[in-house]
Write an enzyme that holds these catalytic residues in place. Structure first.
Site, PDB file in Angstrom:
ATOM      1  N   ILE A 109      -9.189  -4.860  -1.951  1.00 48.97           N
ATOM      2  CA  ILE A 109      -8.243  -5.924  -1.379  1.00 48.97           C
ATOM      3  C   ILE A 109      -7.698  -6.874  -2.378  1.00 48.97           C
TER       4      ILE A 109
ATOM      5  N   ALA B 176       6.380  -3.123   0.808  1.00 48.74           N
ATOM      6  CA  ALA B 176       5.887  -3.371  -0.559  1.00 48.74           C
ATOM      7  C   ALA B 176       5.917  -2.346  -1.595  1.00 48.74           C
TER       8      ALA B 176
ATOM      9  N   ASN C 158     -14.670   4.547   3.358  1.00 45.34           N
ATOM     10  CA  ASN C 158     -14.514   5.929   3.297  1.00 45.34           C
ATOM     11  C   ASN C 158     -12.897   6.344   3.639  1.00 45.34           C
TER      12      ASN C 158
ATOM     13  N   GLU D 270      -1.205   1.284  -2.862  1.00 43.90           N
ATOM     14  CA  GLU D 270       0.244   1.607  -2.198  1.00 43.90           C
ATOM     15  C   GLU D 270       0.644   2.936  -1.861  1.00 43.90           C
TER      16      GLU D 270
ATOM     17  N   PHE E 232      -0.759  16.980   4.163  1.00 39.79           N
ATOM     18  CA  PHE E 232      -1.785  16.127   4.009  1.00 39.79           C
ATOM     19  C   PHE E 232      -3.250  16.674   4.060  1.00 39.79           C
TER      20      PHE E 232
ATOM     21  N   GLY F   5       1.448   1.233 -33.257  1.00 37.72           N
ATOM     22  CA  GLY F   5       0.137   1.678 -34.093  1.00 37.72           C
ATOM     23  C   GLY F   5      -0.848   1.070 -33.669  1.00 37.72           C
TER      24      GLY F   5
ATOM     25  N   SER G  24      -6.560   7.390   0.900  1.00 41.64           N
ATOM     26  CA  SER G  24      -5.248   7.821   1.456  1.00 41.64           C
ATOM     27  C   SER G  24      -5.244   8.085   2.869  1.00 41.64           C
TER      28      SER G  24
ATOM     29  N   THR H 181      -7.368  -0.241   3.415  1.00 40.28           N
ATOM     30  CA  THR H 181      -8.272   0.552   2.758  1.00 40.28           C
ATOM     31  C   THR H 181      -9.677   0.215   3.189  1.00 40.28           C
TER      32      THR H 181
ATOM     33  N   THR I 122      -1.112   6.887  -3.595  1.00 39.81           N
ATOM     34  CA  THR I 122      -1.366   7.521  -4.931  1.00 39.81           C
ATOM     35  C   THR I 122      -0.086   8.317  -5.255  1.00 39.81           C
TER      36      THR I 122
HETATM   37  P1  TGC Z   1       1.440  10.287  10.264  1.00 34.78           P
HETATM   38  O1  TGC Z   1       0.958  11.240  11.456  1.00 34.78           O
HETATM   39  O2  TGC Z   1       2.466  10.677   9.199  1.00 34.78           O
HETATM   40  O3  TGC Z   1       2.013   8.661  10.771  1.00 34.78           O
HETATM   41  C1  TGC Z   1       1.323   8.178  11.763  1.00 34.78           C
HETATM   42  C2  TGC Z   1       2.207   7.356  12.649  1.00 34.78           C
HETATM   43  O4  TGC Z   1       3.025   6.326  11.609  1.00 34.78           O
HETATM   44  C3  TGC Z   1       4.297   6.492  11.880  1.00 34.78           C
HETATM   45  N1  TGC Z   1       4.618   6.435  10.303  1.00 34.78           N
HETATM   46  C4  TGC Z   1       5.344   5.223  10.035  1.00 34.78           C
HETATM   47  N2  TGC Z   1       5.888   4.152  10.797  1.00 34.78           N
HETATM   48  C5  TGC Z   1       6.487   3.361  10.255  1.00 34.78           C
HETATM   49  N3  TGC Z   1       6.780   3.391   8.888  1.00 34.78           N
HETATM   50  C6  TGC Z   1       6.481   4.306   7.960  1.00 34.78           C
HETATM   51  N4  TGC Z   1       6.484   4.336   6.712  1.00 34.78           N
HETATM   52  C7  TGC Z   1       5.585   5.414   8.673  1.00 34.78           C
HETATM   53  N5  TGC Z   1       5.064   6.494   8.314  1.00 34.78           N
HETATM   54  C8  TGC Z   1       4.455   7.095   9.371  1.00 34.78           C
HETATM   55  C9  TGC Z   1       4.473   7.828  12.164  1.00 34.78           C
HETATM   56  O5  TGC Z   1       5.613   8.328  12.939  1.00 34.78           O
HETATM   57  C10 TGC Z   1       3.202   7.932  13.178  1.00 34.78           C
HETATM   58  O6  TGC Z   1       3.821   7.398  14.459  1.00 34.78           O
HETATM   59  P2  TGC Z   1       3.273   7.715  15.932  1.00 34.78           P
HETATM   60  O7  TGC Z   1       3.768   6.886  17.030  1.00 34.78           O
HETATM   61  O8  TGC Z   1       3.434   9.356  16.235  1.00 34.78           O
HETATM   62  O9  TGC Z   1       1.615   7.799  15.993  1.00 34.78           O
HETATM   63  O10 TGC Z   1      -0.016   9.719   9.500  1.00 34.78           O
HETATM   64  P3  TGC Z   1      -1.102  10.379   8.681  1.00 34.78           P
HETATM   65  O11 TGC Z   1      -2.134   9.998   9.039  1.00 34.78           O
HETATM   66  O12 TGC Z   1      -0.688  11.868   8.690  1.00 34.78           O
HETATM   67  O13 TGC Z   1      -0.632   9.617   6.963  1.00 34.78           O
HETATM   68  C11 TGC Z   1       0.561   9.771   6.371  1.00 34.78           C
HETATM   69  C12 TGC Z   1       0.069   9.342   4.937  1.00 34.78           C
HETATM   70  C13 TGC Z   1      -0.778   9.852   4.222  1.00 34.78           C
HETATM   71  C14 TGC Z   1       1.444   9.534   4.438  1.00 34.78           C
HETATM   72  C15 TGC Z   1      -0.360   7.684   4.860  1.00 34.78           C
HETATM   73  O14 TGC Z   1      -1.452   7.674   5.578  1.00 34.78           O
HETATM   74  C16 TGC Z   1      -0.081   7.175   3.868  1.00 34.78           C
HETATM   75  O15 TGC Z   1       0.842   6.597   3.427  1.00 34.78           O
HETATM   76  N6  TGC Z   1      -1.207   6.900   2.991  1.00 34.78           N
HETATM   77  C17 TGC Z   1      -1.542   6.126   1.887  1.00 34.78           C
HETATM   78  C18 TGC Z   1      -2.163   5.042   2.410  1.00 34.78           C
HETATM   79  C19 TGC Z   1      -1.791   3.911   1.379  1.00 34.78           C
HETATM   80  O16 TGC Z   1      -0.710   3.760   1.017  1.00 34.78           O
HETATM   81  N7  TGC Z   1      -2.672   2.881   1.362  1.00 34.78           N
HETATM   82  C20 TGC Z   1      -2.125   1.659   0.834  1.00 34.78           C
HETATM   83  C21 TGC Z   1      -3.154   0.491   1.191  1.00 34.78           C
HETATM   84  S1  TGC Z   1      -2.375  -1.048   0.861  1.00 34.78           S
HETATM   85  C22 TGC Z   1      -2.410  -1.232  -0.678  1.00 34.78           C
HETATM   86  O17 TGC Z   1      -2.690  -0.279  -1.421  1.00 34.78           O
HETATM   87  C23 TGC Z   1      -2.027  -2.571  -1.270  1.00 34.78           C
HETATM   88  S2  TGC Z   1      -1.959  -2.664  -2.917  1.00 34.78           S
HETATM   89  C24 TGC Z   1      -1.310  -4.371  -2.856  1.00 34.78           C
HETATM   90  C25 TGC Z   1      -0.921  -4.696  -4.256  1.00 34.78           C
HETATM   91  O18 TGC Z   1      -1.662  -5.271  -4.987  1.00 34.78           O
HETATM   92  O19 TGC Z   1       0.402  -4.740  -4.527  1.00 34.78           O
HETATM   93  P1  FAD Z   2      -8.773   8.594  -2.309  1.00 43.11           P
HETATM   94  O1  FAD Z   2      -8.021   8.453  -1.059  1.00 43.11           O
HETATM   95  O2  FAD Z   2     -10.085   8.779  -2.234  1.00 43.11           O
HETATM   96  O3  FAD Z   2      -8.002   9.607  -3.424  1.00 43.11           O
HETATM   97  C1  FAD Z   2      -8.711  10.195  -4.588  1.00 43.11           C
HETATM   98  C2  FAD Z   2      -7.933  11.141  -5.348  1.00 43.11           C
HETATM   99  O4  FAD Z   2      -7.752  12.157  -4.184  1.00 43.11           O
HETATM  100  C3  FAD Z   2      -6.560  10.795  -5.750  1.00 43.11           C
HETATM  101  O5  FAD Z   2      -6.264  11.197  -6.617  1.00 43.11           O
HETATM  102  C4  FAD Z   2      -5.603  11.262  -4.318  1.00 43.11           C
HETATM  103  O6  FAD Z   2      -4.064  11.250  -4.916  1.00 43.11           O
HETATM  104  C5  FAD Z   2      -6.112  12.635  -4.184  1.00 43.11           C
HETATM  105  N1  FAD Z   2      -5.913  12.878  -2.625  1.00 43.11           N
HETATM  106  C6  FAD Z   2      -6.070  12.211  -1.438  1.00 43.11           C
HETATM  107  N2  FAD Z   2      -5.612  12.807  -0.483  1.00 43.11           N
HETATM  108  C7  FAD Z   2      -5.192  14.098  -0.933  1.00 43.11           C
HETATM  109  C8  FAD Z   2      -4.325  15.046  -0.315  1.00 43.11           C
HETATM  110  N3  FAD Z   2      -4.322  15.193   1.023  1.00 43.11           N
HETATM  111  N4  FAD Z   2      -4.110  16.135  -1.065  1.00 43.11           N
HETATM  112  C9  FAD Z   2      -4.043  15.986  -2.459  1.00 43.11           C
HETATM  113  N5  FAD Z   2      -4.665  14.970  -3.269  1.00 43.11           N
HETATM  114  C10 FAD Z   2      -5.330  14.033  -2.287  1.00 43.11           C
HETATM  115  N6  FAD Z   2      -5.680  -1.348  -0.272  1.00 43.11           N
HETATM  116  C11 FAD Z   2      -5.471  -2.291   0.693  1.00 43.11           C
HETATM  117  O7  FAD Z   2      -5.652  -2.170   2.020  1.00 43.11           O
HETATM  118  N7  FAD Z   2      -5.090  -3.505   0.322  1.00 43.11           N
HETATM  119  C12 FAD Z   2      -4.905  -3.900  -0.904  1.00 43.11           C
HETATM  120  O8  FAD Z   2      -4.483  -5.053  -1.152  1.00 43.11           O
HETATM  121  C13 FAD Z   2      -5.373  -2.987  -2.130  1.00 43.11           C
HETATM  122  N8  FAD Z   2      -5.291  -3.450  -3.202  1.00 43.11           N
HETATM  123  C14 FAD Z   2      -5.675  -2.754  -4.301  1.00 43.11           C
HETATM  124  C15 FAD Z   2      -5.570  -3.088  -5.385  1.00 43.11           C
HETATM  125  C16 FAD Z   2      -6.187  -2.148  -6.536  1.00 43.11           C
HETATM  126  C17 FAD Z   2      -6.454  -2.863  -7.787  1.00 43.11           C
HETATM  127  C18 FAD Z   2      -6.568  -0.956  -6.435  1.00 43.11           C
HETATM  128  C19 FAD Z   2      -6.960  -0.106  -7.444  1.00 43.11           C
HETATM  129  C20 FAD Z   2      -6.496  -0.478  -4.940  1.00 43.11           C
HETATM  130  C21 FAD Z   2      -5.961  -1.194  -3.901  1.00 43.11           C
HETATM  131  N9  FAD Z   2      -5.820  -0.826  -2.683  1.00 43.11           N
HETATM  132  C22 FAD Z   2      -5.628  -1.694  -1.559  1.00 43.11           C
HETATM  133  C23 FAD Z   2      -6.220   0.554  -2.299  1.00 43.11           C
HETATM  134  C24 FAD Z   2      -5.279   1.570  -2.546  1.00 43.11           C
HETATM  135  O9  FAD Z   2      -4.520   1.592  -1.749  1.00 43.11           O
HETATM  136  C25 FAD Z   2      -6.281   2.947  -2.501  1.00 43.11           C
HETATM  137  O10 FAD Z   2      -7.229   2.712  -3.671  1.00 43.11           O
HETATM  138  C26 FAD Z   2      -5.172   4.169  -2.271  1.00 43.11           C
HETATM  139  O11 FAD Z   2      -4.616   4.065  -1.359  1.00 43.11           O
HETATM  140  C27 FAD Z   2      -6.170   5.371  -2.773  1.00 43.11           C
HETATM  141  O12 FAD Z   2      -7.308   5.328  -2.029  1.00 43.11           O
HETATM  142  P2  FAD Z   2      -8.908   5.595  -2.530  1.00 43.11           P
HETATM  143  O13 FAD Z   2      -8.862   4.798  -3.795  1.00 43.11           O
HETATM  144  O14 FAD Z   2      -9.724   5.585  -1.580  1.00 43.11           O
HETATM  145  O15 FAD Z   2      -8.400   7.323  -3.185  1.00 43.11           O
END
Ligand code: TGC
Ligand code: FAD
Length: 392
Positions: free
Chosen positions: A170, A250, A142, A371, A391, A347, A145, A139, A373
């Protein structure tokens, strides 16, 4: 905080579906949480600090790399055992589970899956024992998601890579020894790089004033002309699919973890409702509180079955990203709703640190956001069933 009297609900005898190994692993984690997490976690959450003293215990119960092969220091367990460990840890606190999730699925998994043998040998045993702690940088300020838009970049300088950019939100960053960082090369292709603490130009400022996940350390990763050795690149998989593959693992763990938080809230509310007397009888004898408790156990049972079946599919290598999204989304929403209802059963006592419910409730606000939203997981399901990604 009060003594931990937790008794796990198992309304549909799901224990009958578990192997002896599953139960042994689960019970060891459960006992460790009672002994080592419950007595200290409220204090750490109140002071907004990660309890580093539990790192050794997390390693001992196999929470760092449960499914990584033993030859690399992992526990060599199956996916259901991994899920059960996450469930038990999150029963104690989502922030502690976060640390274990990040270490296992976002740091050890990519090094094991996309790294070479030298990288596996260098990092995995130390990560499994807790000697090294890791974090995962996807993440950015800017790009949350939509990580495909990331701006963090590296340039090939001949004998090293030059990394510039910033990551935000992070988990573990303030104390991590290494970071798995996702960055684009000059052609715009995403790669993973292992960045080590101490590399010049690499800093990890902590994010303060969180009302959620207070016992987990969250921070930034800042790269200002960081020279990364060439041997630190992960070449086994490139493109956005590489970090998304880690997220699959995850998110699966979170689908189980959320059940733990929900079980703790339910168990606390049930015990309290039986003991609390109002209008001359236990509040558990009133229809309104029974409605809350009956709905809680129903939702927990459905979530347990969803997670168990997903675990079977994952063991067979058949779990899809969309199936994992459905379980993460459903189970976290289930847990947050239960936490809100359980808080009301208590309560006024429900808002205090005497009980774990309010801490779970606030933690789950992060869990429903990170991971992917709640909205993003719905859109993943929507795209899967209709064939139209919505998306953009
Ligand atoms: P999209 O076009 O769908 O895919 C891009 C490329 O990736 C491939 N792909 C995958 N490959 C393996 N595993 C998966 N699950 C895959 N999903 C997609 C896909 O085939 C494609 O490959 P290629 O070869 O054609 O390029 O990508 P998109 O840009 O449209 O995005 C889709 C979307 C929105 C679902 C994705 O960007 C997404 O999941 N966004 C959410 C971001 C997110 O979850 N961030 C998490 C950050 S880490 C975190 O939060 C840790 S918290 C840790 C903690 O404390 O527990
Ligand atoms: P945004 O993407 O700006 O989203 C804001 C709002 O818009 C949300 O409600 C979302 O659902 C909505 N939205 C976005 N796109 C769309 C769409 N296409 N259609 C409709 N609604 C949409 N990241 C890491 O990489 N590593 C980590 O270890 C990690 N740890 C974290 C720990 C904590 C405590 C927190 C809070 C976050 C952590 N994250 C980490 C980041 C986390 O993965 C992001 O906060 C999350 O993916 C959402 O991104 P954002 O906060 O920028 O929200």
């Amino acid at each position: 905080m009060r003594p931990d009297l937790f008794e796990a609900p198992d309304y549909y005898n799901i224990d009958d579906l578990l192997s002896e190994e599953h139960k042994l692993v689960r019970d060891a984690a459960r006992q460790w949480v009672k002994r080592s997490v419950s007595p200290i976690i409220e204090e750490y959450a109140q002071k907004a600090e990660f309890p580093t003293e539990i790192i050794g215990g997390l390693a001992e119960i196999g929470a760092f790399g449960p499914y990584i092969p033993e030859q690399y220091g992992g526990a060599g367990l199956d996916q259901i055992s991994y899920g059960l460990i996450m469930q038990e840890i999150e029963r104690g606190d989502s922030g502690v589970r976060s640390t274990a999730s990040v270490q296992s699925s976002l740091v050890m998994y990519p090094i094991y899956t996309y790294g070479n043998e030298a990288q596996r040998k260098k990092y995995l045993p130390k990560l499994a024992s807790g000697e090294f702690m890791g974090c995962f940088g996807l993440t950015e300020p800017n790009h949350g998601s939509n990580p495909s838009g990331m701006e963090t970049k590296y340039k090939d300088m001949g004998d090293h890579y030059l990394l510039n950019g910033a990551k935000l939100w992070i988990s573990n960053s303030p104390f991590a020894d290494i970071a798995v960082v996702w960055a684009k090369n000059e052609e715009g292709r995403i790669h993973g790089l292992i960045v080590e603490r101490g590399m010049e130009g690499f800093t990890t400022p902590e994010t303060h004033n969180k009302w959620s996940l207070r016992a987990s350390a969250t921070g930034e990763l800042i790269f200002d002309n960081v020279k990364v050795p060439k041997e630190n690149i992960l070449l086994g998989k490139t493109g956005l699919g590489a970090p998304l593959g880690c997220l699959d693992s995850a998110r699966y763990g979170i689908a189980w973890g959320a059940i733990g938080a929900a079980m703790d809230c339910y168990d606390t509310a049930l015990r309290y409702a039986k003991e609390r007397i109002q209008f001359g009888k236990p509040i558990a004898a009133t229809q309104l509180q029974q409605k809350k408790l009956a709905e809680m156990i129903t939702e927990i049972t459905k979530a347990q079955l969803l997670a168990f079946r997903l675990g079977q599919l994952k063991n067979e290598g058949r779990a899809t990203t969309a199936q994992i999204s459905m379980a993460k989304r459903n189970n976290v929403e289930m847990a947050i709703k239960i936490a809100r209802e359980a808080r009301q059963v208590l309560g006024g006592m429900g808002i205090t640190g005497e009980y774990s419910i309010m801490r779970h409730m606030m933690n789950l606000e992060s869990v429903i956001t990170y991971e992917g939203t709640h909205d993003i997981h719905l859109l993943i399901t929507g795209a899967d069933i209709t064939g139209y990604p919505a998306f953009q």
